[in-house]
Design a protein around this motif. Sequence first.
Motif, PDB file in Angstrom:
ATOM      1  N   TYR A 118      22.747  23.428 107.983  1.00 49.38           N
ATOM      2  CA  TYR A 118      21.757  22.446 108.436  1.00 49.38           C
ATOM      3  C   TYR A 118      22.232  21.034 108.082  1.00 49.38           C
ATOM      4  N   ASN A 119      22.697  20.852 106.835  1.00 48.42           N
ATOM      5  CA  ASN A 119      23.171  19.535 106.402  1.00 48.42           C
ATOM      6  C   ASN A 119      24.352  19.058 107.239  1.00 48.42           C
ATOM      7  N   GLU A 120      25.253  19.966 107.583  1.00 47.64           N
ATOM      8  CA  GLU A 120      26.397  19.611 108.423  1.00 47.64           C
ATOM      9  C   GLU A 120      25.936  19.167 109.812  1.00 47.64           C
ATOM     10  N   VAL A 121      24.992  19.903 110.370  1.00 49.92           N
ATOM     11  CA  VAL A 121      24.463  19.552 111.687  1.00 49.92           C
ATOM     12  C   VAL A 121      23.788  18.182 111.641  1.00 49.92           C
ATOM     13  N   MET A 122      22.981  17.959 110.612  1.00 50.84           N
ATOM     14  CA  MET A 122      22.263  16.693 110.508  1.00 50.84           C
ATOM     15  C   MET A 122      23.218  15.525 110.253  1.00 50.84           C
ATOM     16  N   GLU A 123      24.281  15.761 109.497  1.00 47.34           N
ATOM     17  CA  GLU A 123      25.267  14.706 109.254  1.00 47.34           C
ATOM     18  C   GLU A 123      25.937  14.310 110.564  1.00 47.34           C
ATOM     19  N   MET A 132      17.194  10.087 116.765  1.00 43.88           N
ATOM     20  CA  MET A 132      16.869  10.840 115.547  1.00 43.88           C
ATOM     21  C   MET A 132      15.370  10.775 115.258  1.00 43.88           C
ATOM     22  N   LYS A 133      14.771   9.627 115.498  1.00 43.40           N
ATOM     23  CA  LYS A 133      13.324   9.487 115.301  1.00 43.40           C
ATOM     24  C   LYS A 133      12.577  10.424 116.255  1.00 43.40           C
ATOM     25  N   GLN A 134      13.009  10.432 117.508  1.00 44.38           N
ATOM     26  CA  GLN A 134      12.385  11.321 118.494  1.00 44.38           C
ATOM     27  C   GLN A 134      12.574  12.779 118.093  1.00 44.38           C
ATOM     28  N   PHE A 135      13.760  13.113 117.607  1.00 44.40           N
ATOM     29  CA  PHE A 135      14.015  14.484 117.162  1.00 44.40           C
ATOM     30  C   PHE A 135      13.047  14.863 116.038  1.00 44.40           C
ATOM     31  N   GLY A 136      12.898  13.995 115.051  1.00 40.46           N
ATOM     32  CA  GLY A 136      11.985  14.260 113.939  1.00 40.46           C
ATOM     33  C   GLY A 136      10.563  14.459 114.407  1.00 40.46           C
ATOM     34  N   GLU A 137      10.118  13.627 115.333  1.00 38.89           N
ATOM     35  CA  GLU A 137       8.763  13.764 115.874  1.00 38.89           C
ATOM     36  C   GLU A 137       8.605  15.087 116.621  1.00 38.89           C
ATOM     37  N   ASN A 138       9.609  15.430 117.418  1.00 35.66           N
ATOM     38  CA  ASN A 138       9.552  16.691 118.172  1.00 35.66           C
ATOM     39  C   ASN A 138       9.544  17.895 117.232  1.00 35.66           C
ATOM     40  N   TRP A 139      10.345  17.825 116.172  1.00 35.88           N
ATOM     41  CA  TRP A 139      10.412  18.923 115.206  1.00 35.88           C
ATOM     42  C   TRP A 139       9.076  19.067 114.494  1.00 35.88           C
ATOM     43  N   GLN A 140       8.490  17.956 114.087  1.00 37.20           N
ATOM     44  CA  GLN A 140       7.186  18.010 113.417  1.00 37.20           C
ATOM     45  C   GLN A 140       6.120  18.604 114.323  1.00 37.20           C
ATOM     46  N   LYS A 144       8.488  33.084 105.400  1.00 39.22           N
ATOM     47  CA  LYS A 144       8.285  33.095 106.846  1.00 39.22           C
ATOM     48  C   LYS A 144       8.161  31.668 107.357  1.00 39.22           C
ATOM     49  N   SER A 145       7.402  30.844 106.641  1.00 39.88           N
ATOM     50  CA  SER A 145       7.231  29.447 107.052  1.00 39.88           C
ATOM     51  C   SER A 145       8.571  28.715 107.056  1.00 39.88           C
ATOM     52  N   TYR A 146       9.371  28.960 106.020  1.00 42.91           N
ATOM     53  CA  TYR A 146      10.693  28.338 105.968  1.00 42.91           C
ATOM     54  C   TYR A 146      11.522  28.781 107.171  1.00 42.91           C
ATOM     55  N   GLY A 147      11.507  30.071 107.448  1.00 45.40           N
ATOM     56  CA  GLY A 147      12.236  30.588 108.601  1.00 45.40           C
ATOM     57  C   GLY A 147      11.712  30.004 109.905  1.00 45.40           C
ATOM     58  N   ASP A 148      10.384  29.908 110.019  1.00 43.60           N
ATOM     59  CA  ASP A 148       9.784  29.309 111.218  1.00 43.60           C
ATOM     60  C   ASP A 148      10.204  27.853 111.363  1.00 43.60           C
ATOM     61  N   MET A 149      10.194  27.132 110.229  1.00 45.59           N
ATOM     62  CA  MET A 149      10.570  25.717 110.251  1.00 45.59           C
ATOM     63  C   MET A 149      12.017  25.559 110.711  1.00 45.59           C
ATOM     64  N   MET A 150      12.905  26.382 110.181  1.00 53.30           N
ATOM     65  CA  MET A 150      14.303  26.276 110.563  1.00 53.30           C
ATOM     66  C   MET A 150      14.520  26.755 112.000  1.00 53.30           C
ATOM     67  N   ASN A 151      13.724  27.705 112.442  1.00 53.27           N
ATOM     68  CA  ASN A 151      13.800  28.145 113.827  1.00 53.27           C
ATOM     69  C   ASN A 151      13.341  27.031 114.760  1.00 53.27           C
ATOM     70  N   PHE A 161      13.522  23.935 114.093  1.00 49.11           N
ATOM     71  CA  PHE A 161      14.622  22.971 114.049  1.00 49.11           C
ATOM     72  C   PHE A 161      15.643  23.325 115.134  1.00 49.11           C
ATOM     73  N   ALA A 162      16.052  24.589 115.165  1.00 52.82           N
ATOM     74  CA  ALA A 162      17.062  25.036 116.131  1.00 52.82           C
ATOM     75  C   ALA A 162      16.554  24.881 117.562  1.00 52.82           C
ATOM     76  N   GLU A 163      15.302  25.256 117.800  1.00 55.58           N
ATOM     77  CA  GLU A 163      14.729  25.128 119.143  1.00 55.58           C
ATOM     78  C   GLU A 163      14.661  23.661 119.567  1.00 55.58           C
ATOM     79  N   THR A 164      14.215  22.807 118.661  1.00 52.66           N
ATOM     80  CA  THR A 164      14.106  21.386 118.976  1.00 52.66           C
ATOM     81  C   THR A 164      15.490  20.804 119.226  1.00 52.66           C
ATOM     82  N   TRP A 165      16.459  21.203 118.411  1.00 50.08           N
ATOM     83  CA  TRP A 165      17.832  20.751 118.578  1.00 50.08           C
ATOM     84  C   TRP A 165      18.355  21.138 119.962  1.00 50.08           C
ATOM     85  N   GLN A 166      18.147  22.391 120.307  1.00 55.44           N
ATOM     86  CA  GLN A 166      18.636  22.856 121.606  1.00 55.44           C
ATOM     87  C   GLN A 166      17.949  22.125 122.750  1.00 55.44           C
TER      88      GLN A 166
END
Length: 136
Positions: free
Chosen positions: A43-48, A59-67, A117-124, A126-131
């Motif tokens: 995750y850190n590598e992707v974000m870097e 990046m701001k739009q990405f953060g809003e979409n992820w939230q 589960k929440s952590y997994g959902d959050m990271m999922n 993240f991946a969906e929003t990224w894609q």
Amino acid sequence: MSKSSKSSTEWDKHWQEYSKMLEKWKDVFQTFQNTTIEMQKKYNEVMEQAATSSSKDTMKQFGENWQKAMNQAGMDTFKQFSTNWENAMNEYTANAFKQFSENWQNTLNQSGMEYFKSYGDMMNKFAETWQNMWQK
């Protein structure tokens, strides 16, 4: 065999079974921790990379979409606790508080898994929003 010897044998058996399950739990937990650390590194590598190759607005739009995508992640446990407590307070009987205690214990038993589960959902999310933003 005396009653005391039988009780001692049963105790030993239960303790051995418990100890085996505890060791099994420790192994699974360690595996989970190691996998989480590796996932966090990726995750850190992707974000870097995103931070160096994307604009601040993107990046701001990405953060809003992820939230937005994970708006409810991790909140249900606390809402449930509050609702159960209010119900017990409204009824205010020994049985109501016993029911609250049972509900609370069930929630706590689930909350550890709910956190994972929440952590997994959050990271999922993240991946969906990224894609959705960069993989088109």
